[in-house]
Design a protein around this motif. Structure first.
Motif, PDB file in Angstrom:
ATOM      1  N   THR A 173      40.970  37.708  37.638  1.00  0.00           N
ATOM      2  CA  THR A 173      40.889  39.161  37.709  1.00  0.00           C
ATOM      3  C   THR A 173      41.497  39.651  39.017  1.00  0.00           C
TER       4      THR A 173
ATOM      5  N   GLU B  46      43.662  43.303  40.855  1.00  0.00           N
ATOM      6  CA  GLU B  46      44.053  44.698  40.720  1.00  0.00           C
ATOM      7  C   GLU B  46      45.220  44.989  41.657  1.00  0.00           C
TER       8      GLU B  46
ATOM      9  N   GLN C  85      46.548  42.117  33.390  1.00  0.00           N
ATOM     10  CA  GLN C  85      45.408  41.230  33.255  1.00  0.00           C
ATOM     11  C   GLN C  85      45.489  40.443  31.954  1.00  0.00           C
TER      12      GLN C  85
ATOM     13  N   THR D 188      46.979  36.064  33.531  1.00  0.00           N
ATOM     14  CA  THR D 188      47.165  37.230  34.395  1.00  0.00           C
ATOM     15  C   THR D 188      48.479  37.078  35.158  1.00  0.00           C
TER      16      THR D 188
END
Length: 317
Positions: A183, A185, A175, A157
């Motif tokens: 993980t 965002e 990702q 990532t």
């Protein structure tokens, strides 16, 4: 040459909304535009703005807004408190209008008096707002190309982060495609002092900016790798610059780690980070740091780090 519609619209919107907000706030506190006739030194020229919804429109600069901007420039240049009398004398503004302007900014939390009757100085609210605005600015194409490059070469990532007060905010994320991955965002915030992404950004700040962040830092234990004192953060930044990369292992998220390198693009501070589960990334941190340096050379140029991040040890030399 006119800007494209896609980039002009956000810039125009911010410009227009900022000026409108300033004028509205100042008008609430009785700052009269006619009072400006007493001051003739500053007569701003019209500006032509080209964008999606006002092609070729001529906009006159608003004098009350100009006062606020001039005041900010004054404090940035002088870096000391100023009394009402100081500001009236320096700018030649009417005392009543200057008083209303100062009181407006004090009431809204943008100015304060460090000592009683010792003059006024800007609060950190200006910096916080500026960082929020900057964090939403579109990333340069080279930065996005760097993300894609690292996603392909590392398989982990990848993100680019920017400062936002006491945090680093993730602006763009790719990702990992692996089943077990870090993980994240866009918009996620992490403590700027306690993560590799944040410390990489801090390493390019002035000593005063770094000290201000550390004075307000909350040292909360998130994992065994979390720094728990000002001294630990300062030592980590210094060691990371000498090493050529910033690293974290269970610092903010347990069993996860990251390798970061600072970036300076268009005068803005960023960090690029490769992150993944510790069982996969911990033994490859040095190799990953070299991959980041190589990707930066490919996308930003061989001399980029030497010219733009000179205090960072370069791993390709």
């Amino acid at each position: 040459m006119a800007r494209s519609v896609s980039t002009a619209a956000p810039i125009l919107s911010i410009y227009r909304d900022f000026l409108s907000l300033l004028v509205y706030i100042l008008s609430l506190f009785g700052i009269e535009s006619t009072a400006e006739s007493e001051r003739t030194r500053f007569s701003p020229p019209p500006v032509h703005i080209y964008g999606a919804d006002c092609e070729g429109v001529m906009v006159m600069l608003v004098k009350q807004a100009a006062h606020v901007l001039e005041l900010l420039e004054y404090f940035a240049r002088e870096q000391k408190t100023a009394s009402l009398a100081d500001l009236c004398a320096y700018f030649g503004w009417p005392r009543s209008s200057t008083f209303n302007l100062i009181q407006t900014l004090v009431e809204r939390g943008f100015l304060y008096e460090p000592k009683a009757r010792g003059g006024f100085y800007p609060t950190g609210r200006w910096l916080a707002l500026a960082q929020e605005i900057a964090s939403a600015e579109p990333l340069p194409k080279a930065a996005l190309a760097l993300l894609r490059d690292l996603a392909e070469t590392t398989g982990e990532t990848i993100w680019i982060a920017a400062p936002s007060g006491q945090h680093a905010v993730l602006l763009s994320v790719i990702q990992s495609a692996q089943a077990v991955r870090y993980t994240a965002e866009p918009g996620k915030r992490v403590p700027i002092h306690g993560t590799a992404s944040g410390q990489a950004i801090m390493s390019q700040m002035s000593a005063a900016q770094t000290a201000a962040i550390l004075r307000k830092a909350v040292f909360e234990r998130f994992g065994p790798g979390t720094p728990m004192s000002v001294e630990e953060v300062e030592q980590s930044i210094a060691e990371s610059l000498r090493r050529g990369s910033f690293r974290s292992a269970s610092a903010f998220s347990r069993d996860l780690g990251g390798i970061s390198v600072p970036l300076v693009l268009g005068g803005r501070l960023f960090s690029v980070t490769v992150a993944g589960p510790l069982f996969r990334i911990e033994s490859r941190m040095e190799d990953t740091a070299i991959e980041i340096h190589r990707a930066i050379a490919r996308q930003l140029g061989d001399e980029y780090l030497r010219k733009n991040v000179p205090n960072l040890h370069r791993l390709l030399e």
